[in-house]
Design a protein around this motif. Structure first.
Motif, PDB file in Angstrom:
ATOM      1  N   LEU A  64     -14.872 -64.646  21.768  1.00  0.00           N
ATOM      2  CA  LEU A  64     -14.392 -65.619  22.753  1.00  0.00           C
ATOM      3  C   LEU A  64     -12.872 -65.572  22.901  1.00  0.00           C
ATOM      4  O   LEU A  64     -12.347 -65.705  24.012  1.00  0.00           O
ATOM      5  N   THR A  65     -12.180 -65.369  21.796  1.00  0.00           N
ATOM      6  CA  THR A  65     -10.717 -65.284  21.854  1.00  0.00           C
ATOM      7  C   THR A  65     -10.267 -64.058  22.632  1.00  0.00           C
ATOM      8  O   THR A  65      -9.347 -64.137  23.461  1.00  0.00           O
ATOM      9  N   MET A  66     -10.892 -62.930  22.384  1.00  0.00           N
ATOM     10  CA  MET A  66     -10.547 -61.717  23.113  1.00  0.00           C
ATOM     11  C   MET A  66     -10.817 -61.873  24.604  1.00  0.00           C
ATOM     12  O   MET A  66     -10.019 -61.441  25.446  1.00  0.00           O
ATOM     13  N   ALA A  67     -11.949 -62.501  24.951  1.00  0.00           N
ATOM     14  CA  ALA A  67     -12.260 -62.748  26.353  1.00  0.00           C
ATOM     15  C   ALA A  67     -11.221 -63.668  26.995  1.00  0.00           C
ATOM     16  O   ALA A  67     -10.781 -63.441  28.131  1.00  0.00           O
ATOM     17  N   ALA A  68     -10.819 -64.695  26.250  1.00  0.00           N
ATOM     18  CA  ALA A  68      -9.799 -65.615  26.760  1.00  0.00           C
ATOM     19  C   ALA A  68      -8.465 -64.906  26.955  1.00  0.00           C
ATOM     20  O   ALA A  68      -7.753 -65.158  27.944  1.00  0.00           O
ATOM     21  N   MET A  69      -8.120 -64.011  26.035  1.00  0.00           N
ATOM     22  CA  MET A  69      -6.871 -63.269  26.147  1.00  0.00           C
ATOM     23  C   MET A  69      -6.856 -62.376  27.389  1.00  0.00           C
ATOM     24  O   MET A  69      -5.825 -62.237  28.060  1.00  0.00           O
ATOM     25  N   VAL A  70      -8.000 -61.776  27.706  1.00  0.00           N
ATOM     26  CA  VAL A  70      -8.094 -60.935  28.906  1.00  0.00           C
ATOM     27  C   VAL A  70      -7.872 -61.790  30.151  1.00  0.00           C
ATOM     28  O   VAL A  70      -7.130 -61.395  31.070  1.00  0.00           O
ATOM     29  N   LEU A  71      -8.477 -62.972  30.185  1.00  0.00           N
ATOM     30  CA  LEU A  71      -8.301 -63.867  31.332  1.00  0.00           C
ATOM     31  C   LEU A  71      -6.846 -64.306  31.471  1.00  0.00           C
ATOM     32  O   LEU A  71      -6.313 -64.391  32.582  1.00  0.00           O
ATOM     33  N   VAL A  72      -6.215 -64.588  30.347  1.00  0.00           N
ATOM     34  CA  VAL A  72      -4.800 -64.970  30.363  1.00  0.00           C
ATOM     35  C   VAL A  72      -3.937 -63.824  30.897  1.00  0.00           C
ATOM     36  O   VAL A  72      -3.008 -64.035  31.686  1.00  0.00           O
ATOM     37  N   GLN A  73      -4.243 -62.595  30.475  1.00  0.00           N
ATOM     38  CA  GLN A  73      -3.485 -61.435  30.948  1.00  0.00           C
ATOM     39  C   GLN A  73      -3.653 -61.230  32.442  1.00  0.00           C
ATOM     40  O   GLN A  73      -2.703 -60.884  33.149  1.00  0.00           O
ATOM     41  N   ILE A  74      -4.881 -61.445  32.944  1.00  0.00           N
ATOM     42  CA  ILE A  74      -5.135 -61.313  34.375  1.00  0.00           C
ATOM     43  C   ILE A  74      -4.309 -62.324  35.156  1.00  0.00           C
ATOM     44  O   ILE A  74      -3.650 -61.994  36.154  1.00  0.00           O
ATOM     45  N   LEU A  75      -4.328 -63.562  34.682  1.00  0.00           N
ATOM     46  CA  LEU A  75      -3.572 -64.625  35.350  1.00  0.00           C
ATOM     47  C   LEU A  75      -2.072 -64.372  35.257  1.00  0.00           C
ATOM     48  O   LEU A  75      -1.334 -64.551  36.234  1.00  0.00           O
ATOM     49  N   ALA A  76      -1.610 -63.933  34.086  1.00  0.00           N
ATOM     50  CA  ALA A  76      -0.183 -63.682  33.890  1.00  0.00           C
ATOM     51  C   ALA A  76       0.310 -62.555  34.790  1.00  0.00           C
ATOM     52  O   ALA A  76       1.422 -62.631  35.347  1.00  0.00           O
ATOM     53  N   CYS A  77      -0.493 -61.498  34.920  1.00  0.00           N
ATOM     54  CA  CYS A  77      -0.105 -60.394  35.798  1.00  0.00           C
ATOM     55  C   CYS A  77       0.028 -60.857  37.239  1.00  0.00           C
ATOM     56  O   CYS A  77       0.961 -60.467  37.956  1.00  0.00           O
ATOM     57  N   ARG A  78      -0.911 -61.681  37.646  1.00  0.00           N
ATOM     58  CA  ARG A  78      -0.880 -62.178  39.025  1.00  0.00           C
ATOM     59  C   ARG A  78       0.323 -63.061  39.285  1.00  0.00           C
ATOM     60  O   ARG A  78       0.964 -62.967  40.353  1.00  0.00           O
ATOM     61  N   LEU A  79       0.663 -63.906  38.317  1.00  0.00           N
ATOM     62  CA  LEU A  79       1.760 -64.851  38.506  1.00  0.00           C
ATOM     63  C   LEU A  79       3.133 -64.204  38.357  1.00  0.00           C
ATOM     64  O   LEU A  79       4.065 -64.525  39.105  1.00  0.00           O
ATOM     65  N   THR A  80       3.287 -63.317  37.392  1.00  0.00           N
ATOM     66  CA  THR A  80       4.608 -62.746  37.104  1.00  0.00           C
ATOM     67  C   THR A  80       4.903 -61.470  37.884  1.00  0.00           C
ATOM     68  O   THR A  80       6.048 -61.230  38.271  1.00  0.00           O
ATOM     69  N   LEU A  81       3.893 -60.643  38.083  1.00  0.00           N
ATOM     70  CA  LEU A  81       4.105 -59.369  38.772  1.00  0.00           C
ATOM     71  C   LEU A  81       3.794 -59.438  40.264  1.00  0.00           C
ATOM     72  O   LEU A  81       4.230 -58.580  41.029  1.00  0.00           O
ATOM     73  N   GLY A  82       3.016 -60.440  40.646  1.00  0.00           N
ATOM     74  CA  GLY A  82       2.652 -60.558  42.049  1.00  0.00           C
ATOM     75  C   GLY A  82       1.426 -59.741  42.425  1.00  0.00           C
ATOM     76  O   GLY A  82       0.996 -59.746  43.579  1.00  0.00           O
ATOM     77  N   TYR A  83       0.861 -59.033  41.460  1.00  0.00           N
ATOM     78  CA  TYR A  83      -0.353 -58.249  41.713  1.00  0.00           C
ATOM     79  C   TYR A  83      -1.148 -58.161  40.416  1.00  0.00           C
ATOM     80  O   TYR A  83      -0.641 -58.460  39.339  1.00  0.00           O
ATOM     81  N   MET A  84      -2.415 -57.765  40.539  1.00  0.00           N
ATOM     82  CA  MET A  84      -3.261 -57.621  39.367  1.00  0.00           C
ATOM     83  C   MET A  84      -4.024 -56.310  39.474  1.00  0.00           C
ATOM     84  O   MET A  84      -4.915 -56.155  40.295  1.00  0.00           O
ATOM     85  N   GLU A  85      -3.614 -55.343  38.653  1.00  0.00           N
ATOM     86  CA  GLU A  85      -4.277 -54.037  38.604  1.00  0.00           C
ATOM     87  C   GLU A  85      -4.972 -53.933  37.259  1.00  0.00           C
ATOM     88  O   GLU A  85      -4.319 -53.952  36.219  1.00  0.00           O
ATOM     89  N   PHE A  86      -6.303 -53.849  37.274  1.00  0.00           N
ATOM     90  CA  PHE A  86      -7.053 -53.892  36.025  1.00  0.00           C
ATOM     91  C   PHE A  86      -6.955 -52.594  35.241  1.00  0.00           C
ATOM     92  O   PHE A  86      -6.825 -52.604  34.029  1.00  0.00           O
ATOM     93  N   GLY A  87      -7.011 -51.461  35.914  1.00  0.00           N
ATOM     94  CA  GLY A  87      -7.010 -50.172  35.228  1.00  0.00           C
ATOM     95  C   GLY A  87      -8.426 -49.645  35.085  1.00  0.00           C
ATOM     96  O   GLY A  87      -9.367 -50.129  35.714  1.00  0.00           O
ATOM     97  N   ASP A  88      -8.589 -48.635  34.258  1.00  0.00           N
ATOM     98  CA  ASP A  88      -9.892 -48.017  34.021  1.00  0.00           C
ATOM     99  C   ASP A  88     -10.814 -49.008  33.311  1.00  0.00           C
ATOM    100  O   ASP A  88     -10.638 -49.294  32.130  1.00  0.00           O
ATOM    101  N   ILE A  89     -11.815 -49.522  34.030  1.00  0.00           N
ATOM    102  CA  ILE A  89     -12.678 -50.569  33.481  1.00  0.00           C
ATOM    103  C   ILE A  89     -13.533 -50.051  32.329  1.00  0.00           C
ATOM    104  O   ILE A  89     -13.662 -50.706  31.288  1.00  0.00           O
ATOM    105  N   LYS A  90     -14.124 -48.864  32.497  1.00  0.00           N
ATOM    106  CA  LYS A  90     -14.967 -48.310  31.435  1.00  0.00           C
ATOM    107  C   LYS A  90     -14.160 -48.079  30.158  1.00  0.00           C
ATOM    108  O   LYS A  90     -14.587 -48.455  29.064  1.00  0.00           O
ATOM    109  N   GLY A  91     -12.994 -47.463  30.298  1.00  0.00           N
ATOM    110  CA  GLY A  91     -12.139 -47.238  29.142  1.00  0.00           C
ATOM    111  C   GLY A  91     -11.688 -48.542  28.516  1.00  0.00           C
ATOM    112  O   GLY A  91     -11.577 -48.659  27.286  1.00  0.00           O
ATOM    113  N   PHE A  92     -11.430 -49.541  29.358  1.00  0.00           N
ATOM    114  CA  PHE A  92     -11.003 -50.848  28.855  1.00  0.00           C
ATOM    115  C   PHE A  92     -12.098 -51.499  28.029  1.00  0.00           C
ATOM    116  O   PHE A  92     -11.831 -52.065  26.957  1.00  0.00           O
ATOM    117  N   LEU A  93     -13.344 -51.427  28.505  1.00  0.00           N
ATOM    118  CA  LEU A  93     -14.460 -52.032  27.776  1.00  0.00           C
ATOM    119  C   LEU A  93     -14.682 -51.347  26.430  1.00  0.00           C
ATOM    120  O   LEU A  93     -14.961 -52.010  25.423  1.00  0.00           O
TER     121      LEU A  93
END
Length: 204
Positions: A64-93
């Motif tokens: 649950l903590t790791m999942a929450a951290m991913v959500l925080v990173q998604i939100l942080a990228c959107r707010l600070t960088l102005g965009y959200m690029e996830f990257g290679d989803i399979k490699g990320f998983l």
């Protein structure tokens, strides 16, 4: 900059691990320090089950903590960088799954240390030292001793959980994933067994 890049950097530096191990020590020692363990310890036929129950709780907390951290990173990228690029989803998983296993093994190690030492302060110090790479000094000393015995290119850190957390590549292949999973499973099983044996034999 992708979410995968940021997650990789934070996981590799043991930023997530630091928060996880602090909670682990507090959680494991809560019933012991409060004395509540005396109310439930005598009602269970095998007190080792209490250790296993805590280990299961730590697994859920890690995921649950790791999942929450991913959500925080998604939100942080959107707010600070102005965009959200996830990257290679399979490699990320794949990378996230390996890191969850390794982080969980680290929490089980900290749980065993806390149960064996029966001290929140000492356990917390050891847990934080593991995350801050203070043990590298000891690993290096052992490497030198082994090298003098004739074994070349031996690095103990490769066979530790914290070492694997830092050394797993961002795009691990099957061999690398298998080696990390074996290290994580080995430490988790041994430490869980050690914690259960000590807890069963100790007078609560």
């Amino acid at each position: 900059i992708t979410v995968k890049d940021i997650f990789y950097g934070n996981a590799q530096s043991k930023f997530y691990a630091l928060f996880l191990v602090i909670f682990t020590v507090i959680f494991v020692m809560a019933d012991i320090n409060s004395g509540y363990i005396k109310n439930i310890g005598g009602q269970i036929q095998n007190r080792g089950y209490l250790v296993i129950a805590k280990a299961i709780s730590l697994l859920a907390y890690t995921v649950l903590t790791m999942a929450a951290m991913v959500l925080v990173q998604i939100l942080a990228c959107r707010l600070t960088l102005g965009y959200m690029e996830f990257g290679d989803i399979k490699g990320f998983l794949v990378y996230t799954g390996i890191q969850i296993l390794l982080h969980y093994a680290l929490l089980v190690i900290c749980m065993a240390v806390a149960i064996i030492l029966k001290s929140s302060v000492a356990s917390m110090v050891i847990a934080i030292c593991l995350c801050m790479d203070m043990m590298v000094i000891i690993y290096s000393a052992i490497d030198k001793v082994v090298s003098r015995m004739g074994v070349k290119d031996f690095h103990l850190i490769k066979y530790t959980v914290t070492g694997q957390i830092a050394m797993v590549s961002q795009n691990p292949d099957r061999k690398e994933c298998l080696f990390a999973a074996i290290i994580a499973a080995g430490f988790a099983v041994v430490c869980m067994a050690a914690g259960s044996v000590v807890f069963k034999k100790r007078d609560i």
